[in-house]
Design an enzyme around this catalytic site. Structure first.
Site, PDB file in Angstrom:
ATOM      1  N   GLU A 102     -12.789   8.165  -0.137  1.00  0.00           N
ATOM      2  CA  GLU A 102     -13.567   8.505   1.063  1.00  0.00           C
ATOM      3  C   GLU A 102     -14.331   9.825   0.932  1.00  0.00           C
ATOM      4  O   GLU A 102     -14.276  10.701   1.787  1.00  0.00           O
ATOM      5  CB  GLU A 102     -12.669   8.510   2.299  1.00  0.00           C
ATOM      6  N   GLU A 105      -7.657  -0.059   2.095  1.00  0.00           N
ATOM      7  CA  GLU A 105      -6.921   0.323   3.305  1.00  0.00           C
ATOM      8  C   GLU A 105      -7.337  -0.607   4.428  1.00  0.00           C
ATOM      9  O   GLU A 105      -8.528  -0.863   4.623  1.00  0.00           O
ATOM     10  CB  GLU A 105      -7.201   1.777   3.721  1.00  0.00           C
TER      11      GLU A 105
END
Length: 451
Positions: free
Chosen positions: A162, A354
């Site tokens: 991220e 995720e």
């Protein structure tokens, strides 16, 4: 179409949220530790987390019982190099070697993230972290060390988790909010991390040509609040800038022209060297790791056609959706849409790294009946299968998270795990592991390969 036989059914954690032992056996301080320390008076910090460091054998045994085909975890850079550079910490190496050996012995594929929000703090103090190009080379050296130590048993690597979130949050990079050069430094970090990721991919390809390596991108889906053209354009622009522009750099090795134009307009163009173009183009991803949880509905409140993300954007509640305790929407059908759009744009295999549902939870007669998480798993896996039916090359699913882990924003109140960790923010107890209802449901899903 059923899930492929080799589909990587998995679950995930990250080092600072799971391991604990934050200064044990030679590990160095990290940006993640510093961020958690700042909130220590109001919630749990990274000192113990889920105490995974001391529950290693038990947790891998639980993974085997669950039937996992893969396990996504991160290596803490500061556990290998306490100062981010210099001498290798042999005790840190031994911990990850033991973890990987246990996984392989139990036929669980390691999926290794090389950087998950925990830049060594010493590099921030010495170089301002990724503001400096020096950090690119140090990250490449760290990655090279990991490939050398563990590459013969790891087939799937993720470079940076991220990055697109990190560059919106100064403290994730160790930068100061009141720095007058903050905007320019954030852009320089962003650019330098693209180069760092590319160099890691180049190194991996040279050392282990058959390995698979790519980035891990936060990929929310945005809806316009209304069909007003300003709302529609805003939703499109945010998703393009936040998710697809970074993916374009990882996949094609180019900086999106809209991003470059934004840097020029805001006078934040980073320091770019002549050789950077060839590094970015050579270091492109084999697959895309995506973190997808929910959708967000946005409104261009000013209706003036100026979309200054973070200023003119209003996040709205979608009246057609259910919301959880932290205002994240429950919108499984959007997952199929997101996977299709990502695959059509980039034609790269996708691994969901995720995806999960958070709840406030407590033991009831020694058990946790997480009915909503079971429903979330069912509905999202159903949409994954539909995406496969329509041609998406989806290679794996890493449920977030394997056990309850530390949330950097909500401590141990916010629980995602398939396994309950018996501790709270200020009472660590013994971090006993207790299987939730979702553990048994997901085990059944894996046994039947999603059917």
């Amino acid at each position: 179409m059923s899930f492929p036989k080799e589909f990587l059914w998995g679950a995930a954690t990250s080092a600072f949220q799971y391991e604990g032992a934050y200064l044990e056996d030679g590990k160095g301080w990290t940006v993640a530790d510093e961020r958690c320390k700042a909130k220590r008076d109001i919630q749990a910090d990274s000192s113990v987390a889920s105490d995974g460091y001391h529950h290693l054998e038990q947790d891998v045994s639980l993974m085997k019982e669950l039937g996992l085909k893969s396990y996504r975890f991160s290596i803490s850079w500061a556990r290998i190099y306490p100062d981010g550079e210099g001498t290798i910490n042999s005790e840190g190496v031994a911990y990850y070697k033991k973890l990987i050996d246990l996984l392989v012995e139990n036929h669980i594929e390691p999926v290794v993230t090389l950087l998950h929000f925990d830049i060594p703090w010493a590099l921030v103090e010495k170089y301002e972290g990724f503001v400096s190009r020096r950090c690119i080379d140090l990250y490449d050296n760290y990655c090279r060390t990991c490939f050398k130590l563990f590459g013969n048993k790891v087939n799937y690597w993720l470079t940076i988790n991220e990055q697109n979130v990190m560059v919106m949050m100064h403290d994730m990079l160790g930068l100061k909010k009141d720095d007058p050069q903050l905007s320019k430094k954030l852009v320089q970090c962003d650019y330098n991390m693209y180069l760092a990721s590319a160099k890691a991919i180049i190194t991996c390809h040279k050392m282990y040509p058959n390995a698979h390596i790519g980035p891990c991108v936060s990929y929310p889906t945005f809806y316009p609040e209304t069909c007003h053209p300003d709302d529609v354009a805003l939703a499109y622009d945010i998703q393009d800038m936040m998710a697809f522009a970074p993916m374009e750099t990882y996949v094609y090795g180019t900086i999106n022209p809209m991003v470059m134009n934004k840097w020029i307009k805001e006078d934040t163009v980073p320091n770019i060297l002549e050789e950077d173009d060839s590094i970015l183009k050579e270091g492109t991803a084999d697959y895309l790791g995506v973190n997808w949880y929910c959708t967000q509905t946005v409104s261009a409140t000013s209706r003036n056609g100026s979309f200054n993300i973070g200023i003119d954007v209003d996040i709205k509640k979608n009246p057609y959706l259910e919301y959880g305790q932290w205002n994240w929407s429950y919108d499984p059908r959007a997952l199929k849409m997101a996977l299709k759009e990502c695959y059509v744009r980039f034609k790269k295999p996708i691994m969901i790294c995720e995806n999960g549902w958070s709840e406030l939870e407590e033991l009831c007669d020694g058990k946790v009946h997480d009915i909503k998480r079971v429903q979330y798993l069912h509905d999202h896996i159903e949409q994954m299968q539909k995406a496969l039916d329509e041609g998406v090359n989806l290679i794996g699913y890493q449920h977030w998270s394997f056990v309850d882990i530390l949330s950097s924003s909500q401590g141990f109140d916010k629980r995602y795990g398939l396994i309950f960790v018996d501790r709270d923010n200020f009472n660590i107890k013994e971090c006993q592991r207790i299987k939730k209802d979702s553990f048994y449901y997901y085990r059944n899903v894996i046994e039947n390969n999603g059917l």
